[in-house]
Design a protein around this motif. Structure first.
Motif, PDB file in Angstrom:
ATOM      1  N   ALA A 135      52.874 -18.731  35.891  1.00  0.00           N
ATOM      2  CA  ALA A 135      53.748 -17.585  35.679  1.00  0.00           C
ATOM      3  C   ALA A 135      54.932 -18.075  34.853  1.00  0.00           C
ATOM      4  O   ALA A 135      55.444 -19.170  35.075  1.00  0.00           O
ATOM      5  N   ILE A 136      55.326 -17.276  33.904  1.00  0.00           N
ATOM      6  CA  ILE A 136      56.507 -17.580  33.093  1.00  0.00           C
ATOM      7  C   ILE A 136      57.671 -16.834  33.728  1.00  0.00           C
ATOM      8  O   ILE A 136      57.612 -15.609  33.903  1.00  0.00           O
ATOM      9  N   TYR A 137      58.692 -17.574  34.089  1.00  0.00           N
ATOM     10  CA  TYR A 137      59.856 -16.984  34.751  1.00  0.00           C
ATOM     11  C   TYR A 137      61.075 -17.006  33.839  1.00  0.00           C
ATOM     12  O   TYR A 137      61.292 -17.971  33.111  1.00  0.00           O
ATOM     13  N   LEU A 138      61.849 -15.941  33.930  1.00  0.00           N
ATOM     14  CA  LEU A 138      63.196 -15.892  33.369  1.00  0.00           C
ATOM     15  C   LEU A 138      64.109 -15.843  34.577  1.00  0.00           C
ATOM     16  O   LEU A 138      64.094 -14.858  35.339  1.00  0.00           O
ATOM     17  N   GLU A 139      64.827 -16.947  34.785  1.00  0.00           N
ATOM     18  CA  GLU A 139      65.617 -17.117  36.007  1.00  0.00           C
ATOM     19  C   GLU A 139      64.674 -16.993  37.213  1.00  0.00           C
ATOM     20  O   GLU A 139      63.817 -17.821  37.384  1.00  0.00           O
ATOM     21  N   LYS A 140      64.810 -15.912  38.012  1.00  0.00           N
ATOM     22  CA  LYS A 140      63.984 -15.761  39.221  1.00  0.00           C
ATOM     23  C   LYS A 140      62.930 -14.664  39.095  1.00  0.00           C
ATOM     24  O   LYS A 140      62.291 -14.314  40.083  1.00  0.00           O
ATOM     25  N   GLU A 141      62.747 -14.159  37.880  1.00  0.00           N
ATOM     26  CA  GLU A 141      61.833 -13.037  37.668  1.00  0.00           C
ATOM     27  C   GLU A 141      60.628 -13.438  36.821  1.00  0.00           C
ATOM     28  O   GLU A 141      60.779 -13.989  35.738  1.00  0.00           O
ATOM     29  N   PRO A 142      59.394 -13.149  37.297  1.00  0.00           N
ATOM     30  CA  PRO A 142      58.226 -13.405  36.456  1.00  0.00           C
ATOM     31  C   PRO A 142      58.206 -12.416  35.287  1.00  0.00           C
ATOM     32  O   PRO A 142      58.332 -11.213  35.494  1.00  0.00           O
ATOM     33  N   VAL A 143      58.074 -12.979  34.080  1.00  0.00           N
ATOM     34  CA  VAL A 143      58.111 -12.143  32.872  1.00  0.00           C
ATOM     35  C   VAL A 143      56.923 -12.396  31.949  1.00  0.00           C
ATOM     36  O   VAL A 143      56.804 -11.756  30.907  1.00  0.00           O
ATOM     37  N   GLY A 144      56.038 -13.328  32.327  1.00  0.00           N
ATOM     38  CA  GLY A 144      54.900 -13.629  31.466  1.00  0.00           C
ATOM     39  C   GLY A 144      53.856 -14.459  32.193  1.00  0.00           C
ATOM     40  O   GLY A 144      54.008 -14.788  33.376  1.00  0.00           O
TER      41      GLY A 144
END
Length: 145
Positions: free
Chosen positions: A49-58
């Motif tokens: 999973a690609i995360y931005l901070e604590k959110e999966p975004v990719g």
């Protein structure tokens, strides 16, 4: 903006499955849910999973094709998070992780030659086009280690 790659787990797989590309990109990118199922039932498949901070975004999936070759099969950034540099940072992280494999000589990616962004994006990481795949549908590009 901290981008990271994390294992897909029972805690985050639903969020990963809910990620979507734009309508125009749908024909170029496989469904994340299908990719996760594929990874569970086939050896050598790695998902992140690609995360931005604590959110999966990719989402990423790569496959160890042999002792010396890895193919990136899936790479997507959710439509709400595109054009922010996340994909570039995520691909950097994935390539760094893949390059840690012993005996690796080649990293391969394929993409639809009609995808206007793909060639420029992947070549900026050192991928060199080597021609169409065996089905004559997708362009193959490689990084030689």
């Amino acid at each position: 903006m901290e981008v990271s790659l994390r294992q897909v787990t029972k805690e985050n797989y639903e969020d990963v499955c809910e990620l979507n590309v734009s309508k125009e990109q749908e024909e170029y990118v496989a469904c994340n849910m299908w990719s996760l199922v594929e990874s569970i039932f086939n050896d050598g498949h790695e998902t992140r999973a690609i995360y931005l901070e604590k959110e999966p975004v990719g989402f990423f999936m790569w496959v160890k094709e042999s002792l010396t070759k890895v193919s990136i099969w899936r790479f997507m950034i959710d439509r709400k998070h595109q054009k922010k540099g996340i994909g570039r940072k995520a691909l950097d992280l994935a390539l760094a992780e893949i390059k840690q494999l012993t005996n690796l000589k080649e990293i391969e990616i394929c993409y639809n030659p009609e995808n206007p962004v793909a060639k420029e994006f992947y070549s900026s990481f050192g991928f060199v086009e080597i021609g169409m795949d065996e089905d004559d549908e997708d362009m193959l590009a490689v990084i030689t280690i």
